[in-house]
Design an enzyme around this catalytic site. Structure first.
Site, PDB file in Angstrom:
ATOM      1  N   TYR A  24      -2.110  59.884  40.472  1.00 43.35           N
ATOM      2  CA  TYR A  24      -3.288  60.148  39.662  1.00 43.35           C
ATOM      3  C   TYR A  24      -3.840  61.541  39.959  1.00 43.35           C
ATOM      4  CZ  TYR A  24      -3.219  55.020  39.192  1.00 43.35           C
ATOM      5  OH  TYR A  24      -2.851  53.710  38.960  1.00 43.35           O
TER       6      TYR A  24
ATOM      7  N   HIS B 151       4.591  51.431  43.626  1.00 43.09           N
ATOM      8  CA  HIS B 151       4.147  51.869  42.304  1.00 43.09           C
ATOM      9  C   HIS B 151       5.324  51.962  41.327  1.00 43.09           C
ATOM     10  CE1 HIS B 151       1.080  54.777  40.189  1.00 43.09           C
ATOM     11  NE2 HIS B 151       1.302  53.667  39.513  1.00 43.09           N
TER      12      HIS B 151
END
Length: 332
Positions: A56, A140
């Site tokens: 992010y 992830h």
């Protein structure tokens, strides 16, 4: 705000989580003050679960979140981040990141689900956040990396959990079938399920949710607005579903669901937040939040109740009208 515990662990998550991808400048930039105000507002609303990732904003989200939480009682909040993407300097820097974040492109992402990659990622996340520990670690998006993720990444996280370095370990993905495999075949505590248990998509009832119940594990629901189509009281013509323009049939079904919500004295986004929390395996709904105003709205959505009755009445009505999977209201 109510808390729910991840089974087999001491980690408790508030029913609403703060998704920090947006303060990593997802799609558009926000300044440091706006990002800090969003975290402050979440704290004021009772949110104590904050989710971030190196992906992010190429570390920007982790840095901003760590700075905003600094000085707050460490035992009062839970932070999760992720492994599987290592940030490395680009040989030829880009002017801007090419993966959806409005940040300089001097770093790139390299998929690495090895034990060494996991340990390097955790060390870097601790440095960026400035925290003494990470409470929950997820692998992830290992969609194309089942073998390495299941045989190296998850065992490495389990080692860290057994050493007391982290409180709980899991996997986060946009699909449900592989998450069910992780629940049944590895020693994860929790999975982060994106977009597969919503008012428009209940496919997780076939795999992830039964696996979580059978294995006594937890589910964190994210993407409950399905990229925006469920985020407004009135569904616009240009609404997006799973990152693309919503097709006509989904627009029509979302609008029909919104109409039933209105009949019950509630709204489409409030129902979208409430829907996953009805399942006993779901411990939290995490929503992306960019500004203090968005935080306030999301907290209000969590606390909303239909004025004409209970949520159960609404789910049963949606079931009876064929707007959710047949029998899904009876299966929970």
């Amino acid at each position: 705000m109510p808390r729910r515990r991840i089974p087999r662990t001491s980690v408790e998550l508030t029913s609403l989580g703060f998704g920090a991808s947006l303060i990593g400048n997802l799609y558009r930039a926000v300044d440091d003050e706006t990002a800090r105000a969003a975290v402050d507002a979440a704290w004021g609303a009772g949110v104590r679960y904050f989710d971030t990732a190196p992906h992010y904003g190429l570390g920007l989200s982790e840095r901003r979140l760590g700075e905003a939480l600094r000085g707050r009682p460490r035992e009062e909040f839970v932070v999760s981040t992720k492994v599987g993407r290592l940030l490395e300097p680009r040989e030829v820097p880009l002017e801007r990141d090419d993966d959806g974040f409005d940040v300089p492109g001097d770093l790139g992402r390299r998929s690495d689900y090895s034990r060494d990659g996991v340990l390097r990622s955790v060390e870097a996340s601790l440095e960026r956040t400035g925290l003494d520990r990470i409470d929950v670690l997820y692998v992830h998006d290992p969609d194309d990396h089942w073998e390495q993720a299941s045989r190296e990444a998850v065992p490495a996280l389990v080692e860290l959990r057994e050493q007391g370095v982290v409180g709980a370990v899991g996997v986060g993905m946009n699909q449900s079938s592989m998450l069910a495999r992780f629940l049944r075949e590895t020693d994860v505590d929790v999975v982060m399920l994106a977009g597969r248990f919503t008012l428009l998509d209940q496919r997780a009832l076939d795999d992830v949710l039964p696996a979580a119940v059978e294995q006594e594990r937890a589910v964190v629901a994210v993407g409950v607005f399905n990229s925006g189509i469920l985020a407004r009281d009135v569904v616009p013509d240009d609404a997006r579903y799973d990152y693309a323009q919503a097709p006509p049939d989904l627009l029509a079904r979302a609008r029909a669901i919104a109409a039933v919500c209105a009949e019950h004295g509630t709204t489409l986004p409030a129902a979208a937040v409430a829907f996953p929390l009805r399942h006993p395996a779901v411990v939290d709904v995490t929503l992306g939040m960019r500004t203090a105003d968005q935080v306030q709205r999301n907290a209000e959505l969590l606390g909303a109740v239909p004025s004409s009755g209970t949520w159960g009445d609404l789910w049963s009505d949606l079931d009876a009208r064929g707007l959710v999977r047949p029998g899904s209201a009876d299966r929970l």
